[in-house]
Enzyme design. Structure first.
Site, short mmCIF file in Angstrom:
data_model
loop_
_atom_site.label_atom_id
_atom_site.label_comp_id
_atom_site.label_asym_id
_atom_site.label_seq_id
_atom_site.Cartn_x
_atom_site.Cartn_y
_atom_site.Cartn_z
N ASP A 367 -0.60 7.30 -7.70
CA ASP A 367 -2.28 6.82 -7.92
C ASP A 367 -2.84 7.50 -9.03
O ASP A 367 -2.83 8.66 -9.33
CB ASP A 367 -2.88 7.15 -6.34
CG ASP A 367 -4.03 6.34 -6.29
OD1 ASP A 367 -4.45 5.48 -7.20
OD2 ASP A 367 -4.46 6.17 -5.25
N ARG A 443 -10.37 4.73 4.10
CA ARG A 443 -10.08 5.07 2.76
C ARG A 443 -10.78 4.42 1.59
O ARG A 443 -10.23 4.23 0.58
CB ARG A 443 -8.41 5.05 2.44
CG ARG A 443 -7.97 6.19 1.61
CD ARG A 443 -6.60 6.07 1.01
NE ARG A 443 -6.23 7.32 0.57
CZ ARG A 443 -5.38 7.21 -0.66
NH1 ARG A 443 -4.80 6.41 -1.24
NH2 ARG A 443 -5.04 8.33 -1.03
N ASP A 478 2.27 0.32 -2.34
CA ASP A 478 1.46 1.02 -1.32
C ASP A 478 0.51 -0.05 -0.51
O ASP A 478 0.37 -1.07 -0.98
CB ASP A 478 0.80 1.97 -1.68
CG ASP A 478 0.77 3.40 -0.79
OD1 ASP A 478 0.88 3.10 0.36
OD2 ASP A 478 0.60 4.44 -1.33
N ASP A 548 4.32 10.17 4.79
CA ASP A 548 3.64 11.18 3.99
C ASP A 548 3.76 12.71 4.35
O ASP A 548 3.40 13.56 3.55
CB ASP A 548 2.00 10.85 4.04
CG ASP A 548 1.76 9.62 2.87
OD1 ASP A 548 2.50 9.34 2.11
OD2 ASP A 548 0.53 9.36 3.15
C1 GLA Z 1 -0.48 6.96 0.01
C2 GLA Z 1 1.00 7.23 -0.30
C3 GLA Z 1 1.09 8.59 -0.86
C4 GLA Z 1 0.42 8.42 -2.35
C5 GLA Z 1 -1.20 8.00 -1.92
C6 GLA Z 1 -1.68 7.52 -3.09
O1 GLA Z 1 -1.10 7.72 0.87
O2 GLA Z 1 1.83 7.17 0.95
O3 GLA Z 1 2.47 8.72 -1.33
O4 GLA Z 1 1.02 7.57 -3.01
O5 GLA Z 1 -1.26 6.69 -1.05
O6 GLA Z 1 -3.04 7.29 -3.04
#
Ligand code: GLA
Length: 729
Positions: A367, A443, A478, A548
Site C-alpha cells: 500500500d 478504515r 486486497d 495479518d
Molecule cells: C491489509 C493487508 C495488509 C496490507 C494492508 C495495506 O491490512 O492485510 O497485508 O496490505 O492492508 O493497507
C-alpha cells in the site's frame, strides 16, 4: 456412475469415488431421496433403506397404508409445505402468494466432464468428472429445478449445485432461500467442526457436540469473512487426524453464506450449505434462471487428515485454474511491515536489493504507491502512481527493481473508494449506500457497488492498463472492510435484496477478465489477511494472505486450522520482525522461519534493520526452503500434533514422489524437568530406509513411525526444530 432400475420402477444412481458413495433414488412417486452417503458400496438394489423407515412420526396415518412422512426420509433437496417440517433447502414465493412447491423428478442426464458454472468459480476436471443432472418440476407452478451432482472419482469428492428456471409463461417467481447443498444423514451422534475467529485470529478450529435443534455458522458481512470460514464437517465423536467418520462441506463462494446442521427429533441430521438467506431475495421473470454457487462434499472414515488431503488435491488439480497451481511460488519480500506508508525510491530499492541478496525472488510494493496515499485515509480509487513518492514513473521503478535481479509485484484494493478521492468526487453514487443515510466508513473507506456493471468495467479497465503498461508479475488483491449500508443506486427498489450476490457475480466477472488476460501474473487474494480465504477466491487467485497476524505462535493455530481445507501452496506465510507487530512477542528467527515454511514462504520485515546474525540465518533458511519448496508446495501434509491446540505443534510434508519428508515441531512453552520425548511420523514406507538430516545412521520407515524422532532437550519457549528426511532405498 451406475444406474439401477428395479421392478418397483425406482431408479438408483450410484455416484462412486475410489472410497465413497453417494446414492440417489428416484421413487415411483417421483420423489428424490438420498438413501446413502458414506464409505464405498457396490451398486445394488438398496431401496430397502427407504422401505424400512418406520412411521414413528405422530403425523403418521393409521390405516396401514404406506404413506410418506417425508420428514423421516433422507432427501436430496427437501421442500417446505408437505410432511417435512424441518428446514427446507429452498423457499419460493409464487405470484399468488403461496409458498409451497412440490418438486418431483422429471428427467435426468448423465455425462462426462463437468461444465463451468456460468459466472461462478467451479471445480473442474477434464479426465476425472462425471455429472448427474436431475431435473425436478413443480407441475402447478411450472418451476424447474436442476440439481447438478458431480463425482470426481479419483479425487474422492463430489460437488453439488442447483439451478432454478421459471418456466411459468406469465408469472414471476420470488426466491427467498436457495441452498446449494442438502445432505440428510440418518444419524445425529456427531460433533460439528468448523473454523472461526476474527481479524488476526482467523481459522481457529472450533468443535462442539451436535445437539437437537438447529446449529449454524455463516456470514452476512458481504464476504465469507474472518469470523467464520465457509467450511464445516459433521464428525463422529472422538474423530482425530487418522480415525473417524467425516462428512465435510466447503463452499466455492466468497460472499454471504450459511451452513446449518439440524439434529431432529428422530435423531437424524440435515446438513445444508448455501448463500445466506438473510436479506437475500431474487426475482425470476418468466424463462429466467438462477444458478447457485457450488458446494464440495467429501466423505471419509479416515479422519480429518484424510479429509484435508482430499480437499488439497482436489483444489490443486481441479480448482486453481491459474497455471500457478503446479508452479513453484516465488519467495517474496513485501514492503508492508517493513515500511508501511513511509518509503521513497531509495528505501524501496534498498529493500529490494537486500531481499535479493538474502535469497528473495520477488519484491512486492504494498500500500501507499498511488494518489496522495501516505496513510489509510485517502486515494483508494485514484490508481495513478504517485511519481513524486516513487521518484519517477512506476515503470522506471520496476525497471530499477528488475535491474537488481528481482521481479516486481504490486498491492491493489480495487473494490474500494476513499471519500477523499477523485473517483468518489466524480461518482459518489458508485459507493454502496442507502440514499439519504450517512455512509459508514471503515478504515476510512467505502465499498464500491459491484452489482453495477459500470463499476466492474472501471476496475477491469484500470487493472488492464496497470498490468499492460508495467512489468508486474504478482498482484496482491486486497479488500479491507466489510459491507455496511447495503443499498444500490443501480438496482431497482424491488431488486435491492439481490445486491450482495450481484456484488459477488460482478467481482467474479472482473476477476475472470483480469486473470485470463494476464495468465503470467500470480494473484494473491487478501481481505485484511484471511477475511476472504475461500475456495471461490482460490479459483481465480491461487494463494491467499492467510492472516495479518505474522506472529509465529499465532500462525501455528491459524495455519493448522486453514490447512483443514486449504492446501499449503495456497497459504502465504511470512517471516516478520520482532517484537511482532501484532502481539509484541519475540520469537527467535529459527522459529519464525520454520513456521513460515508451513506454506508459501515470504518475508515481511525491514532487512536493513535486523542483525547480521539474523540475516545469516534467514539466508540459510531461504536456501533450505528452496531445496524443499516442491515438497511443501506440491506434496501432502500430515498434521502430527496440534489438533487440540495444546503446547505442541508438529506437521510433515511428503513429496509427491514420497522421497523427501520435511518434518517440523514447535513447543510453545518450556516444560520444566521433562525427559526427552519423541515425535512419531506417519505415512512412510515401513521397510524403506531413510536418512534424517545428515545422520550416518539410516532409519527404517517403521522405526520413524513407531519409535519416532528424538526431540532432545527443550530449554526455551517457542522452541522449533526441523528435520529433512530423504528416502534412500
Ligand atoms: C491489509 C493487508 C495488509 C496490507 C494492508 C495495506 O491490512 O492485510 O497485508 O496490505 O492492508 O493497507
Amino acid at each position: 456412475m451406475t444406474l439401477i432400475e428395479n421392478n418397483k420402477n425406482r431408479k438408483l444412481f450410484f455416484l462412486n469415488t475410489v472410497s465413497s458413495s453417494l446414492v440417489i433414488m428416484v421413487h415411483e412417486d417421483n420423489y428424490v431421496f438420498l438413501p446413502y452417503f458414506g464409505s464405498k458400496i457396490e451398486a445394488s438394489d438398496i431401496d430397502y433403506i427407504i422401505d424400512g423407515i418406520t412411521e414413528a412420526n405422530y403425523m403418521a396415518d393409521t390405516d396401514n397404508k404406506k404413506k410418506f412422512q417425508l420428514e423421516l426420509i433422507p432427501q436430496i433437496y427437501p421442500s417446505y409445505g408437505y410432511t417435512d417440517l424441518k428446514e427446507p433447502a429452498f423457499h419460493f414465493v409464487h405470484k399468488d402468494g403461496s409458498r409451497i412447491t412440490d418438486l418431483r423428478y422429471k428427467s435426468h442426464n448423465i455425462y462426462k466432464t463437468k461444465k463451468k458454472l456460468n459466472g461462478l468459480p467451479t471445480v473442474l476436471s477434464n479426465d476425472d468428472s462425471e455429472v448427474l443432472e436431475l431435473t425436478l418440476f413443480d407441475e402447478l407452478k411450472k418451476v424447474e429445478v436442476i440439481i447438478t451432482l458431480a463425482v470426481f472419482e479419483k479425487h474422492n469428492a463430489f460437488t453439488k449445485s442447483v439451478k432454478v428456471i421459471n418456466k411459468n409463461p406469465s408469472d414471476d417467481l420470488y426466491i427467498e432461500k436457495i441452498m446449494s447443498a442438502n445432505i440428510d444423514i440418518q444419524e445425529s451422534n456427531f460433533e460439528l467442526i468448523h473454523l472461526a475467529g476474527a481479524w488476526a485470529r482467523e481459522c481457529h478450529i472450533k468443535r462442539r457436540r451436535l445437539e437437537q435443534g438447529m446449529q449454524s455458522i455463516g456470514s452476512i458481512r458481504g464476504a465469507s469473512g474472518h469470523g467464520q470460514n465457509p467450511f464445516a464437517a459433521l464428525i463422529s465423536p472422538n474423530t482425530d487426524e487418522n480415525n473417524g467418520e467425516v462428512f465435510a462441506m466447503n463452499f466455492v463462494y466468497s460472499g454471504n453464506f450459511i451452513i446449518s446442521a439440524e439434529a431432529d427429533m428422530h435423531l437424524n441430521t440435515r446438513f445444508q450449505m448455501g448463500i445466506n438467506d438473510f436479506d437475500f431475495g431474487w426475482t425470476l421473470m418468466p424463462n429466467e434462471e438462477f444458478q447457485t454457487p457450488e458446494a464440495v462434499l467429501i466423505y471419509t472414515n479416515k479422519g480429518l487428515g484424510d479429509m484435508s488431503r482430499t480437499f488439497h488435491k482436489l483444489y490443486q488439480d481441479c480448482l486453481m485454474s491459474n497455471k500457478y497451481a503446479y508452479k513453484e511460488r516465488p519467495i517474496l519480500i513485501n514492503s508492508w511491515e517493513s515500511n508501511y506508508f513511509d518509503f521513497n525510491k531509495e528505501s524501496l530499492l534498498k529493500l529490494a536489493e537486500e531481499g535479493k541478496n538474502i535469497g528473495a525472488e520477488l519484491f512486492v510494493l504494498d500500500d501507499g504507491w498511488f494518489g496522495k496515499r501516505n496513510d489509510d485515509k485517502t486515494s483508494l480509487g485514484d490508481w495513478t502512481p504517485n511519481e513524486q513518492k516513487l521518484g519517477g514513473s512506476l515503470s522506471s521503478l520496476i525497471d530499477d527493481v528488475n535491474k537488481k535481479g528481482i521481479s516486481f509485484g504490486l498491492w491493489v484494493e480495487p473494490e474500494m473508494v476513499s471519500p477523499d478521492s477523485d473517483l468518489f468526487r466524480k461518482h459518489p453514487e458508485w459507493a454502496i449506500q442507502v440514499k439519504g443515510r450517512k455512509i459508514e466508513t471503515s478504515r476510512h473507506q467505502y465499498v464500491l457497488d459491484l452489482s453495477n456493471p459500470e463499476v466492474c468495467d472501471y476496475i477491469i479497465n484500470f487493472m488492464t492498463e496497470l498490468l499492460s503498461k508495467n512489468n508486474i508479475t504478482y498482484i496482491k488483491w486486497d479488500m479491507n472492510r466489510n459491507i455496511t449500508n447495503l443499498g444500490s443506486s443501480y438496482l431497482k427498489p424491488e431488486r435491492q435484496k439481490e445486491q450482495a450476490h450481484r456484488y459477488m457475480l460482478g467481482l467474479y466477472r472482473v476477476l475472470d477478465n483480469i486473470v485470463n488476460a494476464f495468465p503470467n501474473v500470480l494473484f494473491e487474494s487478501c481481505a485484511g489477511g484471511g477475511g476472504r480465504c475461500d475456495a471461490g477466491m482460490l479459483y481465480y487467485m491461487p494463494q491467499v494472505w492467510t492472516s495479518d497476524d505474522t506472529d509465529a505462535i499465532e500462525r501455528l493455530v491459524i495455519q493448522y486450522g486453514a490447512s483443514l481445507v486449504y492446501p499449503s501452496i495456497s497459504l502465504a506465510c511470512h517471516i516478520s520482525d520482532i517484537p511482532n507487530h501484532q502481539t509484541r512477542r519475540k520469537e527467535r528467527i529459527e522459529t519464525r522461519a520454520n513456521v513460515a515454511m508451513w506454506g508459501n514462504l515470504g518475508l515481511e520485515l525491514n532487512l536493513n534493520k535486523i542483525s547480521e546474525e539474523d540475516k545469516k540465518v534467514i539466508t540459510q533458511k531461504l536456501e533450505i526452503y528452496k531445496s524443499i519448496r516442491s515438497t511443501v508446495q506440491f506434496g501432502s501434509i500430515y498434521r502430527l500434533k496440534g489438533l487440540n491446540a495444546q503446547n505442541e505443534y508438529a506437521w510433515m510434508h511428503k513429496s509427491i514422489d514420497e522421497e523427501t519428508i520435511v518434518v517440523n515441531y514447535v513447543q510453545i512453552c518450556v516444560i520444566p524437568n521433562l525427559v526427552t520425548k519423541r515425535l512419531r511420523l506417519e505415512a512412510l514406507d515401513s521397510k524403506s530406509k531413510y536418512k534424517v538430516n545428515d545422520s550416518e545412521k539410516l532409519y527404517t520407515g517403521s522405526e520413524l513411525m513407531n519409535i519416532g524422532l528424538m526431540l532432545g532437550e527443550i530449554l526455551e519457549d517457542a522452541f522449533a526444530i526441523q528435520w529433512i528426511i530423504k528416502k534412500v532405498n
